[in-house]
Design an enzyme around this catalytic site. Structure first.
Site, PDB file in Angstrom:
ATOM      1  N   LEU A 237       0.855  -1.179   0.000  1.00 61.24           N
ATOM      2  CA  LEU A 237       0.000   0.000   0.000  1.00 61.24           C
ATOM      3  C   LEU A 237       0.898   1.238   0.000  1.00 61.24           C
ATOM      4  O   LEU A 237       1.378   1.692   1.037  1.00 61.24           O
ATOM      5  CB  LEU A 237      -0.929  -0.011   1.214  1.00 61.24           C
ATOM      6  CG  LEU A 237      -1.855  -1.234   1.330  1.00 61.24           C
ATOM      7  CD1 LEU A 237      -2.713  -1.136   2.586  1.00 61.24           C
ATOM      8  CD2 LEU A 237      -2.726  -1.395   0.084  1.00 61.24           C
ATOM      9  N   ASP A 238       1.124   1.760  -1.188  1.00 66.26           N
ATOM     10  CA  ASP A 238       2.077   2.850  -1.367  1.00 66.26           C
ATOM     11  C   ASP A 238       1.546   4.162  -0.793  1.00 66.26           C
ATOM     12  O   ASP A 238       0.391   4.547  -1.043  1.00 66.26           O
ATOM     13  CB  ASP A 238       2.363   3.026  -2.865  1.00 66.26           C
ATOM     14  CG  ASP A 238       3.275   4.193  -3.144  1.00 66.26           C
ATOM     15  OD1 ASP A 238       4.447   4.139  -2.740  1.00 66.26           O
ATOM     16  OD2 ASP A 238       2.798   5.182  -3.750  1.00 66.26           O
ATOM     17  N   ALA A 239       2.392   4.845  -0.024  1.00 67.40           N
ATOM     18  CA  ALA A 239       2.080   6.181   0.507  1.00 67.40           C
ATOM     19  C   ALA A 239       0.724   6.234   1.195  1.00 67.40           C
ATOM     20  O   ALA A 239       0.042   7.250   1.173  1.00 67.40           O
ATOM     21  CB  ALA A 239       2.135   7.219  -0.621  1.00 67.40           C
ATOM     22  N   VAL A 240       0.342   5.141   1.827  1.00 65.77           N
ATOM     23  CA  VAL A 240      -1.010   5.028   2.370  1.00 65.77           C
ATOM     24  C   VAL A 240      -1.284   5.999   3.514  1.00 65.77           C
ATOM     25  O   VAL A 240      -2.441   6.380   3.768  1.00 65.77           O
ATOM     26  CB  VAL A 240      -1.285   3.575   2.802  1.00 65.77           C
ATOM     27  CG1 VAL A 240      -0.460   3.215   4.030  1.00 65.77           C
ATOM     28  CG2 VAL A 240      -2.761   3.330   3.049  1.00 65.77           C
TER      29      VAL A 240
END
Length: 587
Positions: A237-240
């Site tokens: 979950l990128d840059a969540v």
């Protein structure tokens, strides 16, 4: 309602209030569509209620799809062939960084989420990789490219993208918003309705998505399930942390953001329990591990991420090995929380991004941080900045390859670069969690200054593209640092995957020792087996008689055997500069 449906309804009510029932019906349609299409291995995992199915054999590689290129095959096929030929079953998983059509940020500004960038290959190459290794893919859910169809819809005022973005009056006070960059937060955009200002956390080409609109959430649930259908097992979950926005707050780690993570976890646990979720949050340590959900549910099973990146580890290792003292690292390791079996850390030293500085907040004084930054400048690196509410800038990350970062100590470059580098990797491999090695760490890659000049981006310093034949020659030549680094790390990976004390759940304890020595005990296991990992973090020989009472007592209590035959020739009564010892006792 089933327990799962009740859980989902609870989360959706928090996010969307009275619209929860409508959103849940649409979500259930998504799940009904994908459930029969998911790989059987993901659906039939039985260990998920107690603990994910990971072990000491889990060792991962991080790579772009085109880190290695050749003229006779698509880059994804070249990567698959390289991993199988040179690493084989020493690794169990591979994180292929965004392999979708993109417009900037080397893939993290996604144009089409359900397509593979044609210059890399296609979905058959992704599925081929997934047939050999556990595959991690990025769910880039905070923002999207300006070239995406959603953004084209927004400009034209058409559905669905018309309501996918966050318009803000440019006169609004946004100084409280936590920034990971020094670029403006609000980006002016010309639309059919005139100029509008949109929220853009990372760049003017990466426009943030509006998760207050449930259509956006449902889009990403569908994308996540599509990735699982293609063979992906691990979702990053990128840059969540920046996902949910609310003016008047810092807009980072908001309760709604955690609820979205919990919702995604509930979904994969229900229909694909072999799936792992990992959050990417390059922030101070306490904030980072909040994505386990331990603080909220101290007595229950964590219900957020299965894994979090151990972001404090790389800069602390860098400080330890360039300063020649491990006291800060010792203290941090000794105070890590004991994790339940449902979650673990992803340990790493380098990645496609820089070495984060924010995780040092509260761990290292500013003057020590600044001395580290200055040293990295001397070794050819750069420092990226971020904006503060008062308009000032502070360091955000160090941009340098890990091999170059190990060039010397605060006294300057020295002959111990390779030994120091291997020591750093051995420490990372010894710690509780799952290790991940960036491909450029395995190859001991030098700073790509030309890449920085070509792209204008500091992160390009650690994103070199190898030509397959050039890399093969370096790997086969015993006199090159590439050969020495790669083969030594390969050997350590082989040893590690065969040692049960390196299981992610095996207990971890830091033994008190002088600051020039780090000693970590793993175990004991149920059969009494335990491992003692000793690391000399200095460039001078360390007699074991100076290791301290706790270490010498541990050494005297058991019959220790050296796990690494290559170190048996060393003087047993002393540790050479940057020496690594993995000692195992059966009882």
């Amino acid at each position: 309602m089933t327990p799962f449906e009740q859980t989902v309804h609870h989360y959706l009510t928090h996010l969307y209030g009275p619209r929860a029932g409508e959103v849940q019906r649409r979500l259930e349609q998504h799940l009904a569509h994908f459930r029969p299409r998911l790989p059987a291995a993901l659906q039939t995992a039985t260990a998920a209620p107690d603990a994910p199915t990971w072990s000491e054999k889990d060792q991962w590689v991080i790579s772009y799809g085109d880190t290695i290129v050749a003229e006779d095959a698509p880059p994804l096929a070249v990567l698959s062939e390289f991993l199988q030929r040179y690493l084989g079953d020493r690794i169990s998983g591979v994180h292929v960084l965004p392999f979708f059509p993109w417009s900037s940020d080397d893939g993290f500004s996604v144009i089409h989420y359900r397509e593979v960038e044609p210059t890399l290959g296609d979905w058959t190459h992704i599925r081929e990789l997934a047939s050999h290794y556990d595959l991690m893919a990025d769910l880039v859910l905070n923002h999207v490219s300006r070239e995406s169809l959603w953004f084209v819809d927004y400009l034209a005022g058409s559905l669905p993208g018309r309501d996918y973005f966050i318009e803000v009056d440019p006169e609004t006070d946004v100084t409280q918003v936590t920034r990971p960059r020094s670029s403006p937060l609000l980006v002016p955009v010309s639309t059919r309705r005139g100029t509008r200002h949109l929220w853009a956390t990372f760049s003017e080409d990466q426009i943030d998505l509006n998760f207050e609109n449930p259509d956006v959430l449902l889009e990403f649930v569908g994308i996540l399930l599509f990735y699982l259908q293609q063979g992906v097992r691990i979702i990053r979950l990128d840059a969540v942390a920046f996902l949910w926005k609310r003016l008047g707050t810092s807009c980072i780690h908001l309760p709604e953001t955690h609820t979205v993570v919990r919702l995604l976890r509930a979904i994969v646990d229900e229909i694909a329990p072999g799936t792992l979720l990992i959050t990417e949050t390059n922030v101070p340590h306490a904030e980072n591990i909040s994505y386990f959900g331990l603080e909220r549910l101290p007595e229950g099973a964590p219900d957020e991420a299965h894994m979090v990146y151990q972001f404090a580890l790389p800069p602390l290792l860098l400080h330890t090995l360039t300063r020649g003292e491990a006291s800060t690292l010792q203290h941090w390791l000794a105070n890590l929380p004991v994790l339940p079996k449902q979650c673990t850390y992803l340990n790493f030293t380098a990645s496609h991004d820089g070495i984060g500085v924010r995780p040092l907040e509260g761990l290292l004084p500013d003057h020590e941080r600044d001395a580290l930054l200055e040293l990295m400048h001397r070794f050819g690196g750069f420092v990226s900045m971020r904006s503060n509410p008062d308009g000032s800038d502070t360091p955000y990350e160090i941009n340098i390859t890990w091999f170059e970062a190990m060039r010397g100590t605060r006294r300057g470059p020295d002959p111990w670069q390779i030994a120091r580098f291997i020591c750093s990797q051995a420490i990372m491999l010894s710690l509780q969690g799952i290790p991940a090695l960036y491909l450029h760490t395995l190859t001991g890659t030098l700073n790509d200054v030309e890449g920085v000049e070509r792209s204008g981006r500091l992160r390009s310093i650690n994103r070199r593209r190898w030509k397959r034949d050039e890399l093969a020659l370096l790997l086969e030549n015993p006199s090159t640092p590439t050969h020495k680094v790669f083969n030594t790390l390969n050997h350590l990976l082989e040893l590690r995957r065969s040692e049960p004390c390196f299981h992610p759940h095996a207990a971890q304890r830091v033994l008190p020792s002088p600051p020039d020595l780090l000693v970590v005990e793993r175990g004991p296991l149920s059969d009494g087996r335990r491992l003692l990992a000793l690391f000399n973090v200095t460039d001078t020989q360390l007699p074991l008689e100076r290791a301290g009472e706790a270490v010498n007592q541990a050494l005297s209590l058991h019959d220790w055997q050296d796990l690494n035959p290559n170190s048996q020739g060393e003087e047993k009564a002393a540790l050479s500069p940057y020496a690594v010892r993995w000692l195992v006792a059966i009882n």
